[in-house]
Design an enzyme around this catalytic site. Structure first.
Site, mmCIF file in Angstrom:
data_model
loop_
_atom_site.group_PDB
_atom_site.id
_atom_site.type_symbol
_atom_site.label_atom_id
_atom_site.label_comp_id
_atom_site.label_asym_id
_atom_site.label_seq_id
_atom_site.Cartn_x
_atom_site.Cartn_y
_atom_site.Cartn_z
ATOM 1 N N ASP A 19 34.081 39.553 43.464
ATOM 2 C CA ASP A 19 35.025 39.425 44.568
ATOM 3 C C ASP A 19 35.923 40.666 44.621
ATOM 4 O O ASP A 19 36.100 41.307 45.667
ATOM 5 C CB ASP A 19 35.869 38.156 44.337
ATOM 6 C CG ASP A 19 36.677 37.757 45.545
ATOM 7 O OD1 ASP A 19 36.604 38.458 46.577
ATOM 8 O OD2 ASP A 19 37.398 36.751 45.470
ATOM 9 N N LYS A 35 33.087 41.886 31.025
ATOM 10 C CA LYS A 35 34.231 42.151 30.134
ATOM 11 C C LYS A 35 33.913 41.453 28.804
ATOM 12 O O LYS A 35 34.711 40.677 28.267
ATOM 13 C CB LYS A 35 35.511 41.604 30.793
ATOM 14 C CG LYS A 35 36.795 41.984 30.101
ATOM 15 C CD LYS A 35 37.262 43.387 30.392
ATOM 16 C CE LYS A 35 38.464 43.744 29.544
ATOM 17 N NZ LYS A 35 38.868 45.159 29.671
ATOM 18 N N ASP A 88 36.707 47.209 34.010
ATOM 19 C CA ASP A 88 37.812 48.147 34.288
ATOM 20 C C ASP A 88 37.283 49.573 34.417
ATOM 21 O O ASP A 88 37.645 50.306 35.349
ATOM 22 C CB ASP A 88 38.919 48.045 33.234
ATOM 23 C CG ASP A 88 38.404 47.821 31.823
ATOM 24 O OD1 ASP A 88 37.192 47.634 31.656
ATOM 25 O OD2 ASP A 88 39.212 47.851 30.874
ATOM 26 N N TYR A 98 35.871 30.476 39.568
ATOM 27 C CA TYR A 98 35.880 29.813 40.874
ATOM 28 C C TYR A 98 35.385 28.372 40.790
ATOM 29 O O TYR A 98 35.252 27.710 41.816
ATOM 30 C CB TYR A 98 35.027 30.598 41.868
ATOM 31 C CG TYR A 98 35.675 31.899 42.275
ATOM 32 C CD1 TYR A 98 35.915 32.889 41.341
ATOM 33 C CD2 TYR A 98 36.050 32.136 43.591
ATOM 34 C CE1 TYR A 98 36.511 34.082 41.691
ATOM 35 C CE2 TYR A 98 36.647 33.329 43.955
ATOM 36 C CZ TYR A 98 36.876 34.288 43.001
ATOM 37 O OH TYR A 98 37.469 35.470 43.356
#
Ligand code: NAI
Length: 336
Positions: free
Chosen positions: A228, A171, A204, A124
């Protein structure tokens, strides 16, 4: 005593849900003078800026704002006012409690988790450019300072509110440097809070687990983008975007806003559920010390939802935004 707070109604369903919430706060007996500020396209037409200096000055002056959603054009067009506001005021922590509401049926009935989303960097940061035609690069910025700060926020929140566990979502198996730095920082902070359990999940797998066994999660701390996405996913666990509140905190300022956006599909039709913004306002009332009014509003909300005759369409009812707000104000008056 009348307090002055900033109100950014936003656009789309923003003005509808904000009006409902303001009337409910007034009915709960809290005197607030609203310093109304425009953002987004409405502000651009008046001032030539989507995030005018007057708005930022107002929040700096009043320290606290209630904010409705602001539309961000997809693809081309102006950059997000929401991201800009968080960056300009250094509102680094986005707090989103996800909890079942009484009377709202959903897939799970035992969800009680809190999302702590880093608000100022990651993808972002808005640093994108065309490398050559057909190839675009977006920079994912993760800093030690911001990661330590958000981890500290998550753990101190857990300590203050008697939460048992913080889970860092990442991740780092793929983004070894950026998400690797993020979890290095959450581990560092975790060592300072030995009474709070700490674990980690790859994003995930965390998504899968949160739709199968959401009760396993307590406080989640995430970089901006995962935060988000996981926020909307978790909203779906407890009845949808119409019922999940949020708040953005910095060192000096706090801006309270729901998780949902401007919902163009239902905007201007008096159909939106004001519950999400109302609960954000309840967080705001607690923040400014109006705890009794906050409790009264939550009790009235529970009463209306449990009664079930006045519900907005997203919760399976037929009530309009204004009818739902009126039912809440009646419940507040009855409880007097
Ligand atoms: P959205 O959250 O506006 O809507 C997604 C779905 O949820 C729609 O079907 C909508 O009708 C429904 N929904 C959302 N809030 C609701 C409510 N209070 N009551 C009943 N139903 C509700 O997400 P979308 O469509 O992806 O985004 C629309 C715009 O909002 C975009 O321009 C986006 O950038 C902006 N946005 C702004 C945010 C903010 O100001 N903080 C946050 C998220 C999105």
């Amino acid at each position: 005593m009348t307090r002055t707070l900033t109100l950014i109604s936003g656009d789309g369903i923003g003005p509808e849900v904000s009006d409902a919430v303001i009337r409910i706060i007034e009915a709960a007996g809290v005197a607030i003078a609203w310093d109304r500020q425009d953002a987004g396209l409405a502000a651009f037409h008046k001032t030539g800026h989507t995030l005018p200096a007057e708005l930022l000055d107002s929040v700096r002056r009043n320290k606290v704002a209630l904010k409705g959603p602001v539309t961000t054009p997809i693809g081309a067009g102006f950059t997000s006012v929401n991201v800009g506001l968080r960056q300009a005021l250094d509102l680094y922590a986005n707090l989103r409690p996800v909890i079942n509401l009484p009377g709202v049926s959903s897939r799970f009935q035992n969800v009680d988790l809190v999302i702590v989303r880093e608000n100022t960097e990651d993808l972002y940061a808005g640093l994108e450019h065309v490398v050559v035609k057909g190839v675009v690069e977006s920079l994912k910025i993760i800093t030690e300072a911001a990661s330590l700060r958000i981890a500290e926020f998550a753990f101190s929140y857990a300590r203050r509110y008697g939460r048992k566990k913080v889970t860092a979502i990442h991740k780092a198996n793929i983004m070894k440097l950026s998400d690797g730095l993020f979890i290095d920082c959450t581990r560092t902070v975790a060592r300072r809070y030995p009474e709070i359990a700490y674990d980690e999940r790859i994003v995930d797998a965390a998504c899968m687990q949160s739709v199968m066994v959401p009760e396993r999660f307590d406080v989640l701390v995430l970089p901006n983008l995962y935060g988000d996405i996981v926020s909307d996913l978790c909203a779906g666990l407890v009845g949808g975007l119409g019922v999940v509140p949020g708040a953005n905190f910095g060192t000096d300022y706090a801006v309270f806003e729901a998780v949902h956006g401007s919902a163009p599909d239902i905007a201007g039709r008096n159909l939106a559920n004001p519950t999400a913004l109302l609960q954000s306002a309840v967080m705001m009332l607690r923040h400014i010390g109006e705890v009794t009014a906050a409790d009264r509003i939550m009790a009235a909300l529970a009463r209306v939802l449990l009664d079930g005759t006045t519900r907005t369409r997203d919760l399976g009812g037929t009530a309009t935004t204004t009818e739902f707000a009126a039912a809440l104000m009646d419940a507040l008056a009855d409880a007097r």
